[in-house]
Design a protein around this motif. Structure first.
Motif, mmCIF file in Angstrom:
data_model
loop_
_atom_site.group_PDB
_atom_site.id
_atom_site.type_symbol
_atom_site.label_atom_id
_atom_site.label_comp_id
_atom_site.label_asym_id
_atom_site.label_seq_id
_atom_site.Cartn_x
_atom_site.Cartn_y
_atom_site.Cartn_z
ATOM 1 N N MET A 225 -10.049 -10.065 1.687
ATOM 2 C CA MET A 225 -8.635 -10.339 1.916
ATOM 3 C C MET A 225 -8.403 -10.832 3.338
ATOM 4 O O MET A 225 -7.552 -11.651 3.603
ATOM 5 C CB MET A 225 -7.826 -9.065 1.659
ATOM 6 N N ALA A 226 -9.196 -10.303 4.275
ATOM 7 C CA ALA A 226 -9.050 -10.755 5.660
ATOM 8 C C ALA A 226 -9.411 -12.225 5.773
ATOM 9 O O ALA A 226 -8.813 -12.974 6.548
ATOM 10 C CB ALA A 226 -9.935 -9.915 6.569
ATOM 11 N N LEU A 227 -10.433 -12.637 5.005
ATOM 12 C CA LEU A 227 -10.837 -14.041 5.032
ATOM 13 C C LEU A 227 -9.713 -14.926 4.534
ATOM 14 O O LEU A 227 -9.463 -16.005 5.070
ATOM 15 C CB LEU A 227 -12.085 -14.235 4.166
ATOM 16 N N MET A 228 -9.001 -14.461 3.503
ATOM 17 C CA MET A 228 -7.881 -15.238 2.979
ATOM 18 C C MET A 228 -6.809 -15.417 4.038
ATOM 19 O O MET A 228 -6.262 -16.502 4.220
ATOM 20 C CB MET A 228 -7.276 -14.540 1.756
ATOM 21 N N ASP B 23 -5.657 -12.468 -14.182
ATOM 22 C CA ASP B 23 -6.531 -11.338 -14.450
ATOM 23 C C ASP B 23 -5.817 -10.012 -14.185
ATOM 24 O O ASP B 23 -5.625 -9.611 -13.039
ATOM 25 C CB ASP B 23 -7.783 -11.450 -13.575
ATOM 26 N N LEU B 24 -5.452 -9.312 -15.256
ATOM 27 C CA LEU B 24 -4.740 -8.041 -15.115
ATOM 28 C C LEU B 24 -5.655 -6.903 -14.682
ATOM 29 O O LEU B 24 -5.173 -5.795 -14.422
ATOM 30 C CB LEU B 24 -4.045 -7.678 -16.422
ATOM 31 N N SER B 25 -6.972 -7.157 -14.613
ATOM 32 C CA SER B 25 -7.870 -6.112 -14.121
ATOM 33 C C SER B 25 -7.804 -5.986 -12.603
ATOM 34 O O SER B 25 -8.278 -5.005 -12.027
ATOM 35 C CB SER B 25 -9.310 -6.399 -14.552
ATOM 36 N N VAL B 26 -7.212 -6.984 -11.945
ATOM 37 C CA VAL B 26 -7.022 -6.907 -10.498
ATOM 38 C C VAL B 26 -5.963 -5.842 -10.216
ATOM 39 O O VAL B 26 -4.873 -5.880 -10.792
ATOM 40 C CB VAL B 26 -6.557 -8.261 -9.923
ATOM 41 N N PRO B 27 -6.252 -4.880 -9.328
ATOM 42 C CA PRO B 27 -5.281 -3.825 -9.030
ATOM 43 C C PRO B 27 -3.958 -4.406 -8.535
ATOM 44 O O PRO B 27 -3.931 -5.427 -7.851
ATOM 45 C CB PRO B 27 -5.979 -3.008 -7.926
ATOM 46 N N THR B 28 -2.887 -3.749 -8.884
ATOM 47 C CA THR B 28 -1.554 -4.201 -8.473
ATOM 48 C C THR B 28 -1.460 -4.339 -6.961
ATOM 49 O O THR B 28 -0.882 -5.307 -6.452
ATOM 50 C CB THR B 28 -0.479 -3.220 -8.972
ATOM 51 N N LYS B 29 -2.033 -3.390 -6.231
ATOM 52 C CA LYS B 29 -1.974 -3.429 -4.764
ATOM 53 C C LYS B 29 -2.643 -4.688 -4.224
ATOM 54 O O LYS B 29 -2.189 -5.265 -3.237
ATOM 55 C CB LYS B 29 -2.640 -2.189 -4.169
ATOM 56 N N THR B 30 -3.731 -5.119 -4.872
ATOM 57 C CA THR B 30 -4.437 -6.321 -4.430
ATOM 58 C C THR B 30 -3.591 -7.563 -4.671
ATOM 59 O O THR B 30 -3.500 -8.448 -3.815
ATOM 60 C CB THR B 30 -5.779 -6.459 -5.178
ATOM 61 N N VAL C 119 -0.292 -7.691 -4.926
ATOM 62 C CA VAL C 119 0.857 -7.645 -4.026
ATOM 63 C C VAL C 119 0.453 -8.041 -2.612
ATOM 64 O O VAL C 119 1.150 -8.809 -1.932
ATOM 65 C CB VAL C 119 1.488 -6.229 -4.025
ATOM 66 N N LYS C 120 -0.700 -7.523 -2.146
ATOM 67 C CA LYS C 120 -1.176 -7.842 -0.801
ATOM 68 C C LYS C 120 -1.441 -9.333 -0.657
ATOM 69 O O LYS C 120 -1.098 -9.947 0.371
ATOM 70 C CB LYS C 120 -2.450 -7.048 -0.505
ATOM 71 N N ALA C 121 -2.047 -9.927 -1.665
ATOM 72 C CA ALA C 121 -2.334 -11.364 -1.615
ATOM 73 C C ALA C 121 -1.051 -12.179 -1.523
ATOM 74 O O ALA C 121 -0.945 -13.115 -0.717
ATOM 75 C CB ALA C 121 -3.136 -11.774 -2.843
ATOM 76 N N ILE C 122 -0.062 -11.830 -2.346
ATOM 77 C CA ILE C 122 1.209 -12.553 -2.327
ATOM 78 C C ILE C 122 1.924 -12.354 -1.003
ATOM 79 O O ILE C 122 2.521 -13.298 -0.446
ATOM 80 C CB ILE C 122 2.100 -12.108 -3.494
ATOM 81 N N GLU C 123 1.879 -11.161 -0.456
ATOM 82 C CA GLU C 123 2.510 -10.899 0.844
ATOM 83 C C GLU C 123 1.921 -11.794 1.924
ATOM 84 O O GLU C 123 2.650 -12.357 2.754
ATOM 85 C CB GLU C 123 2.331 -9.430 1.232
ATOM 86 N N GLU C 124 0.608 -11.943 1.932
ATOM 87 C CA GLU C 124 -0.053 -12.757 2.950
ATOM 88 C C GLU C 124 0.235 -14.240 2.764
ATOM 89 O O GLU C 124 0.450 -14.977 3.737
ATOM 90 C CB GLU C 124 -1.556 -12.484 2.941
ATOM 91 N N ILE C 125 0.252 -14.695 1.517
ATOM 92 C CA ILE C 125 0.577 -16.099 1.243
ATOM 93 C C ILE C 125 1.994 -16.412 1.710
ATOM 94 O O ILE C 125 2.246 -17.411 2.386
ATOM 95 C CB ILE C 125 0.426 -16.408 -0.263
ATOM 96 N N CYS C 126 2.930 -15.550 1.345
ATOM 97 C CA CYS C 126 4.335 -15.773 1.718
ATOM 98 C C CYS C 126 4.539 -15.724 3.226
ATOM 99 O O CYS C 126 5.310 -16.509 3.791
ATOM 100 C CB CYS C 126 5.226 -14.731 1.046
ATOM 101 N N ALA C 127 3.836 -14.825 3.887
ATOM 102 C CA ALA C 127 3.984 -14.691 5.332
ATOM 103 C C ALA C 127 3.461 -15.913 6.064
ATOM 104 O O ALA C 127 4.113 -16.444 6.962
ATOM 105 C CB ALA C 127 3.262 -13.441 5.821
#
Length: 251
Positions: free
Chosen positions: A1-4, A113-120, A122-130
């Motif tokens: 996630m840090a790389l993203m 992919d619904l196997s991805v945890p919700t927190k993951t 949400v975190k990805a979307i937060e970083e993209i939006c920011a």
């Protein structure tokens, strides 16, 4: 996630390239059939979403009544965007993210992919939006999709939102299909002709499609009407005419 986070940029024009880079990784992901979760009613979603993104006292009506899950989400997003006076920005941001996701198989798989945890998610979307500096309305909306496991419906929601924004602006979509792109002067002439048909108060928004199978000529889809002037259709009509028996008494 840090790389993203390191690869994301602060402006929309770079978003397509960023998602193409495939820096988002899914955990234990496989492309599988996704079973939709419980449906969300329009009243439920509007109440929860509007409270997070816009004042409650402002009343907004959708210009076109939409049905289905994607229609409900799009309607709620439209209402919140209008309340925040950010409709154009929200529309462009959502469409930009949809187009960027098409160029990234990894991101496309990630949102399905619904196997991805919700927190993951949400975190990805937060970083993209920011990093893309999305409007609060867009960010809150995408976070709700992430939380509810409905990011995979993002494209269909964006299409329904486009219907609402076009109606809001008084635009009428016309799709012209040709074998090769229309020259600018012919495109202008066609647009003016269609504008004369609908009259004042509305604006024609012309979209071109290329389809070699029509052989030549053009097809125009305009509102509920289809003007088929393609060579393919003319050839079929001529074929049917030649098959019919000739009545010499009428000659």
């Amino acid at each position: 996630m840090a790389l993203m986070a390191q690869r994301l940029r602060s402006s929309l024009p770079h978003l397509h390239g960023l998602l193409r880079s495939g820096c988002l990784s899914t955990q234990g992901s496989t492309l599988q059939r996704i079973v939709p979760g419980p449906s969300v009613t329009n009243s439920e979603f509007s109440r929860n979403y509007a409270s997070a993104s816009a004042p409650k006292e402002t009343k907004v009506k959708v210009p076109v009544v939409l049905f289905g899950g994607s229609g409900n989400y799009a309607s709620a997003l439209y209402i919140s965007a209008v309340k925040a006076n950010a409709l154009d920005k929200v529309e462009s941001e959502l469409l930009a993210l949809v187009e960027a996701s098409k160029g990234s198989p990894t991101f496309s798989q990630f949102i399905k992919d619904l196997s991805v945890p919700t927190k993951t998610r949400v975190k990805a979307i937060e970083e993209i939006c920011a990093h893309a500096k999305f409007a609060d309305v867009t960010k809150n909306f995408l976070l709700i999709l992430a939380q509810n496991g409905r990011l995979k419906y993002m494209e269909s929601i964006a299409k329904r939102l486009l219907e609402l924004t076009m109606a809001h602006k008084g635009e009428v979509k016309a799709i012209v299909t040709t074998v090769i792109p229309l020259p600018p002067e012919e495109e202008k002439e066609l647009k003016e002709t269609l504008q004369d048909i609908i009259g004042h108060g509305k604006k024609v928004k012309l979209e071109q499609k290329i389809d070699p199978s029509i052989l030549g000529g053009l097809m125009v889809e305009f509102g509920q009407k289809v003007f088929d002037m393609s060579i393919k259709t003319r050839a079929r009509q001529m074929e049917r005419f030649l098959r019919d028996p000739i009545n010499f008494d009428n000659l």
